[in-house]
Scaffold this active site. Structure first.
Site, PDB file in Angstrom:
ATOM      1  N   CYS A  30      -2.253  -1.613 -10.257  1.00  0.00           N
ATOM      2  CA  CYS A  30      -0.839  -2.416 -10.376  1.00  0.00           C
ATOM      3  C   CYS A  30      -0.712  -3.631 -10.528  1.00  0.00           C
ATOM      4  CB  CYS A  30       0.286  -1.849  -9.633  1.00  0.00           C
ATOM      5  SG  CYS A  30      -0.151  -2.051  -7.924  1.00  0.00           S
ATOM      6  N   HIS A  60       3.850   7.233  -9.609  1.00  0.00           N
ATOM      7  CA  HIS A  60       3.321   7.073 -10.877  1.00  0.00           C
ATOM      8  C   HIS A  60       2.364   7.974 -11.286  1.00  0.00           C
ATOM      9  CE1 HIS A  60       4.817   2.648 -10.405  1.00  0.00           C
ATOM     10  NE2 HIS A  60       5.625   3.325 -11.484  1.00  0.00           N
TER      11      HIS A  60
HETATM   12  C1  CIR Z   1       7.669   0.283  -6.884  1.00  0.00           C
HETATM   13  O1  CIR Z   1       8.086   0.955  -6.321  1.00  0.00           O
HETATM   14  O2  CIR Z   1       7.702   0.076  -8.038  1.00  0.00           O
HETATM   15  C2  CIR Z   1       6.615  -0.913  -6.447  1.00  0.00           C
HETATM   16  N1  CIR Z   1       6.882  -0.883  -4.733  1.00  0.00           N
HETATM   17  C3  CIR Z   1       5.292  -0.537  -6.462  1.00  0.00           C
HETATM   18  C4  CIR Z   1       4.869  -0.266  -7.883  1.00  0.00           C
HETATM   19  C5  CIR Z   1       3.387   0.036  -8.034  1.00  0.00           C
HETATM   20  N2  CIR Z   1       2.933  -0.054  -9.131  1.00  0.00           N
HETATM   21  C6  CIR Z   1       1.977   0.712  -9.810  1.00  0.00           C
HETATM   22  O3  CIR Z   1       1.132   1.334  -8.991  1.00  0.00           O
HETATM   23  N3  CIR Z   1       1.706   0.795 -11.062  1.00  0.00           N
END
Ligand code: CIR
Length: 264
Positions: free
Chosen positions: A256, A169
């Protein structure tokens, strides 16, 4: 004397309890599944840190059908008075957006939906005067364009930019330290995307520190990056170190796990 609200002044946040299925969360590189109890403990400490920073936190129930649903940031964007329900880019995460919509409806006067393309909230950095939208494997050009239209309706300026290749991201590689200053990795800063901002670079080998979270007077940061913490402390930021050992196994950091806003 009245002080205007800064983009990182929050008094409310929404989080979701991790599901037991979090052990199956998406990950780019297999380095072992996170322990459910470990994720729970890391989230509890994170919620306590938000509360200590002056934020009231609402906790939503776990969603077993969605292993990554603890990472609420990717399903929606929130601003003072308005929320945008997004369209996450990973197939297994699509349903998280509809699942969080009712909770947003209860808390925001205006709730609008992204109806085209894909955008993960992890790719969106709301800075002073500009909302960066990092195109990535999760956020495409169509989604970024559609999001600009929705932001425009809220009087906000969306700026589609690129996320470095191989970075999950946009915000994996940057965060706000204050309204003028961004903490970023060298690989992201090299693109020139933060022109007009002061950029503080993460030390080599501590790129993961870039996903910090400025909340009111504090900066929440992973405890895995002592050189970055020391550097930021020396610059006068109030660093709150938090464990991210378990969530890091599924590519997550500190922004997140919550949606944050100013509201009633
Ligand atoms: C993913 O790959 O979508 C999740 N395992 C981790 C998401 C992390 N999200 C973020 O940093 N906004």
């Amino acid at each position: 004397m009245t002080r205007t609200t800064r983009v990182f002044d929050f008094n409310r946040a929404l989080v979701r309890l991790p599901a037991r299925s979090v052990v199956n969360g998406l990950r780019a590189v297999e380095c072992g599944a996170p322990r459910f109890e470990g994720v729970l403990a890391e989230q509890a400490a994170y919620v306590a840190a938000l509360e200590a920073a002056g934020v009231g936190v609402d906790v939503l129930p776990a969603l077993e059908a969605f292993p990554d649903s603890v990472f609420v940031e990717d399903a929606a964007l929130v601003f003072e008075g308005a929320a945008i329900v997004l369209r996450p880019g990973a197939e297994s995460r699509r349903g998280e957006a509809e699942a969080i919509a009712p909770a947003l409806g209860e808390r925001f006067e205006h709730v609008v939906r992204l109806t085209q393309g894909n955008v993960d909230g992890g790719d969106v950095l709301a800075a002073a005067g500009k909302v960066f939208i990092g195109q990535s494997a999760r956020t495409n050009a169509e989604g970024a364009r559609a999001l600009c239209g929705l932001l425009d309706q809220l009087g906000l300026h969306g700026a589609p930019v690129a996320t470095p290749e191989g970075v999950l991201h946009f915000k994996s590689d940057c965060s706000l330290l204050d309204e003028e200053t961004i903490l970023a990795t060298a690989r992201l800063a090299a693109s020139g995307v933060f022109e007009g901002f002061r950029v503080v670079l993460t030390p080599e080998g501590e790129e993961g520190a870039a996903n910090a979270l400025r909340v009111n007077e504090r900066v929440l940061m992973s405890d895995a990056f002592p050189r970055t913490a020391e550097m930021l402390n020396a610059l006068g930021y109030a660093i709150v170190p938090l464990a991210t050992h378990e969530i890091a196994k599924i590519d997550a950091g500190l922004s997140c796990m919550s949606l944050r806003w100013r509201g009633r």
